[in-house]
Design a protein around this motif. Structure first.
Motif, PDB file in Angstrom:
ATOM      1  N   GLU A   1      71.837  28.700  46.983  1.00  0.00           N
ATOM      2  CA  GLU A   1      70.882  27.663  47.357  1.00  0.00           C
ATOM      3  C   GLU A   1      71.167  26.373  46.600  1.00  0.00           C
ATOM      4  O   GLU A   1      71.727  26.397  45.496  1.00  0.00           O
ATOM      5  CB  GLU A   1      69.447  28.117  47.094  1.00  0.00           C
ATOM      6  CG  GLU A   1      69.127  28.409  45.651  1.00  0.00           C
ATOM      7  CD  GLU A   1      67.707  28.903  45.434  1.00  0.00           C
ATOM      8  OE1 GLU A   1      67.095  29.371  46.416  1.00  0.00           O
ATOM      9  OE2 GLU A   1      67.213  28.815  44.300  1.00  0.00           O
ATOM     10  N   THR A   2      70.799  25.279  47.236  1.00  0.00           N
ATOM     11  CA  THR A   2      70.891  23.952  46.633  1.00  0.00           C
ATOM     12  C   THR A   2      69.481  23.452  46.346  1.00  0.00           C
ATOM     13  O   THR A   2      68.591  23.582  47.194  1.00  0.00           O
ATOM     14  CB  THR A   2      71.611  22.974  47.573  1.00  0.00           C
ATOM     15  OG1 THR A   2      72.960  23.405  47.755  1.00  0.00           O
ATOM     16  CG2 THR A   2      71.623  21.572  46.994  1.00  0.00           C
ATOM     17  N   THR A   3      69.279  22.891  45.170  1.00  0.00           N
ATOM     18  CA  THR A   3      67.936  22.469  44.745  1.00  0.00           C
ATOM     19  C   THR A   3      67.922  20.979  44.450  1.00  0.00           C
ATOM     20  O   THR A   3      68.804  20.466  43.745  1.00  0.00           O
ATOM     21  CB  THR A   3      67.501  23.237  43.485  1.00  0.00           C
ATOM     22  OG1 THR A   3      67.574  24.636  43.738  1.00  0.00           O
ATOM     23  CG2 THR A   3      66.077  22.868  43.090  1.00  0.00           C
TER      24      THR A   3
ATOM     25  N   THR B   1      60.115  20.396  43.641  1.00  0.00           N
ATOM     26  CA  THR B   1      61.404  21.049  43.888  1.00  0.00           C
ATOM     27  C   THR B   1      61.505  21.489  45.340  1.00  0.00           C
ATOM     28  O   THR B   1      60.599  22.157  45.855  1.00  0.00           O
ATOM     29  CB  THR B   1      61.575  22.282  42.976  1.00  0.00           C
ATOM     30  OG1 THR B   1      61.572  21.857  41.611  1.00  0.00           O
ATOM     31  CG2 THR B   1      62.905  22.978  43.259  1.00  0.00           C
TER      32      THR B   1
ATOM     33  N   LYS C   1      64.332  23.325  48.172  1.00  0.00           N
ATOM     34  CA  LYS C   1      65.536  24.138  48.174  1.00  0.00           C
ATOM     35  C   LYS C   1      66.029  24.387  49.596  1.00  0.00           C
ATOM     36  O   LYS C   1      65.235  24.460  50.533  1.00  0.00           O
ATOM     37  CB  LYS C   1      65.280  25.488  47.492  1.00  0.00           C
ATOM     38  CG  LYS C   1      64.862  25.379  46.035  1.00  0.00           C
ATOM     39  CD  LYS C   1      64.611  26.761  45.421  1.00  0.00           C
ATOM     40  CE  LYS C   1      64.216  26.643  43.962  1.00  0.00           C
ATOM     41  NZ  LYS C   1      63.968  27.982  43.347  1.00  0.00           N
TER      42      LYS C   1
ATOM     43  N   SER D   1      68.569  27.254  51.302  1.00  0.00           N
ATOM     44  CA  SER D   1      69.334  28.480  51.066  1.00  0.00           C
ATOM     45  C   SER D   1      70.465  28.597  52.079  1.00  0.00           C
ATOM     46  O   SER D   1      70.301  28.259  53.255  1.00  0.00           O
ATOM     47  CB  SER D   1      68.422  29.706  51.180  1.00  0.00           C
ATOM     48  OG  SER D   1      67.383  29.650  50.204  1.00  0.00           O
TER      49      SER D   1
ATOM     50  N   PHE E   1      66.135  22.168  54.027  1.00  0.00           N
ATOM     51  CA  PHE E   1      65.364  21.996  52.793  1.00  0.00           C
ATOM     52  C   PHE E   1      63.880  22.162  53.093  1.00  0.00           C
ATOM     53  O   PHE E   1      63.384  21.692  54.118  1.00  0.00           O
ATOM     54  CB  PHE E   1      65.601  20.604  52.191  1.00  0.00           C
ATOM     55  CG  PHE E   1      66.885  20.471  51.441  1.00  0.00           C
ATOM     56  CD1 PHE E   1      66.993  20.928  50.134  1.00  0.00           C
ATOM     57  CD2 PHE E   1      67.995  19.897  52.038  1.00  0.00           C
ATOM     58  CE1 PHE E   1      68.186  20.806  49.438  1.00  0.00           C
ATOM     59  CE2 PHE E   1      69.184  19.773  51.349  1.00  0.00           C
ATOM     60  CZ  PHE E   1      69.290  20.233  50.045  1.00  0.00           C
ATOM     61  N   SER E   2      63.207  22.830  52.190  1.00  0.00           N
ATOM     62  CA  SER E   2      61.756  22.969  52.322  1.00  0.00           C
ATOM     63  C   SER E   2      61.098  21.596  52.134  1.00  0.00           C
ATOM     64  O   SER E   2      61.623  20.732  51.432  1.00  0.00           O
ATOM     65  CB  SER E   2      61.227  23.945  51.268  1.00  0.00           C
ATOM     66  OG  SER E   2      61.624  23.545  49.964  1.00  0.00           O
TER      67      SER E   2
ATOM     68  N   THR F   1      77.304  21.014  49.385  1.00  0.00           N
ATOM     69  CA  THR F   1      76.103  21.553  48.733  1.00  0.00           C
ATOM     70  C   THR F   1      75.883  20.942  47.350  1.00  0.00           C
ATOM     71  O   THR F   1      74.952  21.346  46.653  1.00  0.00           O
ATOM     72  CB  THR F   1      76.217  23.085  48.582  1.00  0.00           C
ATOM     73  OG1 THR F   1      77.407  23.408  47.842  1.00  0.00           O
ATOM     74  CG2 THR F   1      76.270  23.759  49.936  1.00  0.00           C
TER      75      THR F   1
ATOM     76  N   SER G   1      70.538  21.423  41.070  1.00  0.00           N
ATOM     77  CA  SER G   1      71.546  22.461  40.861  1.00  0.00           C
ATOM     78  C   SER G   1      71.983  23.052  42.192  1.00  0.00           C
ATOM     79  O   SER G   1      71.342  22.854  43.230  1.00  0.00           O
ATOM     80  CB  SER G   1      70.991  23.584  39.970  1.00  0.00           C
ATOM     81  OG  SER G   1      69.925  24.264  40.622  1.00  0.00           O
ATOM     82  N   VAL G   2      73.080  23.784  42.131  1.00  0.00           N
ATOM     83  CA  VAL G   2      73.545  24.590  43.243  1.00  0.00           C
ATOM     84  C   VAL G   2      74.024  25.908  42.657  1.00  0.00           C
ATOM     85  O   VAL G   2      74.526  25.954  41.530  1.00  0.00           O
ATOM     86  CB  VAL G   2      74.672  23.882  44.030  1.00  0.00           C
ATOM     87  CG1 VAL G   2      75.893  23.653  43.159  1.00  0.00           C
ATOM     88  CG2 VAL G   2      75.048  24.682  45.272  1.00  0.00           C
ATOM     89  N   SER G   3      73.819  26.972  43.393  1.00  0.00           N
ATOM     90  CA  SER G   3      74.226  28.292  42.901  1.00  0.00           C
ATOM     91  C   SER G   3      75.715  28.315  42.561  1.00  0.00           C
ATOM     92  O   SER G   3      76.534  27.698  43.250  1.00  0.00           O
ATOM     93  CB  SER G   3      73.939  29.366  43.959  1.00  0.00           C
ATOM     94  OG  SER G   3      72.561  29.426  44.234  1.00  0.00           O
TER      95      SER G   3
END
Length: 240
Positions: free
Chosen positions: A51-53, A65, A67, A69, A81-82, A173, A195-197
């Motif tokens: 996921e990217t935040t 925040t 995200k 996924s 993105f939410s 991402t 951040s990104v995973s």
């Protein structure tokens, strides 16, 4: 253990005697490694989720925040993105998706790895039970060698295609996505990358792809040296 059980079961079902000593020889041992490494290539790529935040501030919202996924097969344009809040920042926040569709490259790589499972098992059953036939009939080693050449080439192509797609996924991402998000350009709205995973496991999948390419390329030489093809070629070259 599963591989041994499967080979034993296949031999017993046919009422045949199995010779597992071939697994200690280069021909059989290389096929076991190809089977194992194909599993790792499949798992490290096909099992990824990330996921990217982002951190968003807008009308009525402070440092919220959001995200998006994403996972295999990496259709990033479907990752949304939410929303920062139920009111969508006072109506200024529209649907925001990641960019890019890398499913073809990822599926090519994973499908090749998946196809190697049954082939390696079938080849091992042949080596274990019919090794004497395999060694005495040049058609089997020649077919095996042709398949190894083709498979090594496919691993080369799929690995480099997947490596290029992975590099693009990291860009799509990462922090560079913010300038392309229209909702972040609305008056009073600010977005910052959080951040990104980690994609270390995807880097490992590329390594396993290269290892598979080397294994299958080396298998061509093993098949050539461990069968009558080598001796036959020597007799032809030495004949007047």
């Amino acid at each position: 253990r599963f591989l041994f059980m499967l080979a034993v079961l296949a031999a017993r079902m046919a009422g045949l005697r199995a010779d597992f000593s071939v697994l200690l020889e280069p021909l059989g041992f290389a096929k076991v490694l190809e089977w194992v490494f194909a599993i790792f290539a499949f798992a490290t790529c096909g099992g990824f989720q990330g996921e990217t935040t982002l951190l968003v501030s807008c009308k009525g919202v402070v440092n919220k925040t959001v995200k998006a996924s994403f996972a295999y097969p990496f259709r990033l344009n479907a990752a949304e993105f939410s929303a920062p809040d139920p009111k969508g920042c006072g109506g200024t926040w529209s649907d925001v998706h990641l960019m890019g569709n890398f499913s073809s490259s990822a599926q090519f790589f994973v499908t090749l790895a998946a196809l190697m499972f049954p082939y390696c098992i079938a080849a091992l059953v042949v080596y274990i039970r019919y090794n004497h036939v395999y060694q005495q009939n040049n058609k089997f080693p020649l077919t095996d060698m042709i398949i190894s050449v083709l498979t090594a080439f496919l691993w080369l192509v799929s690995t480099f295609v997947w490596a290029k797609a992975l590099a693009d996924i990291k860009v799509s991402t990462g922090a560079s996505i913010i300038p392309g998000i229209e909702s972040c350009k609305a008056p009073g709205t600010t977005c910052s990358f959080v951040s990104v995973s980690s994609m270390g496991i995807l880097n490992v999948s590329v390594v396993f792809g290269l290892l598979n390419m080397l294994l299958w390329g080396g298998n061509v030489w093993i098949v050539y040296k461990d069968t009558k093809l080598h001796n036959q070629w020597n007799r032809i070259s030495e004949s007047p």
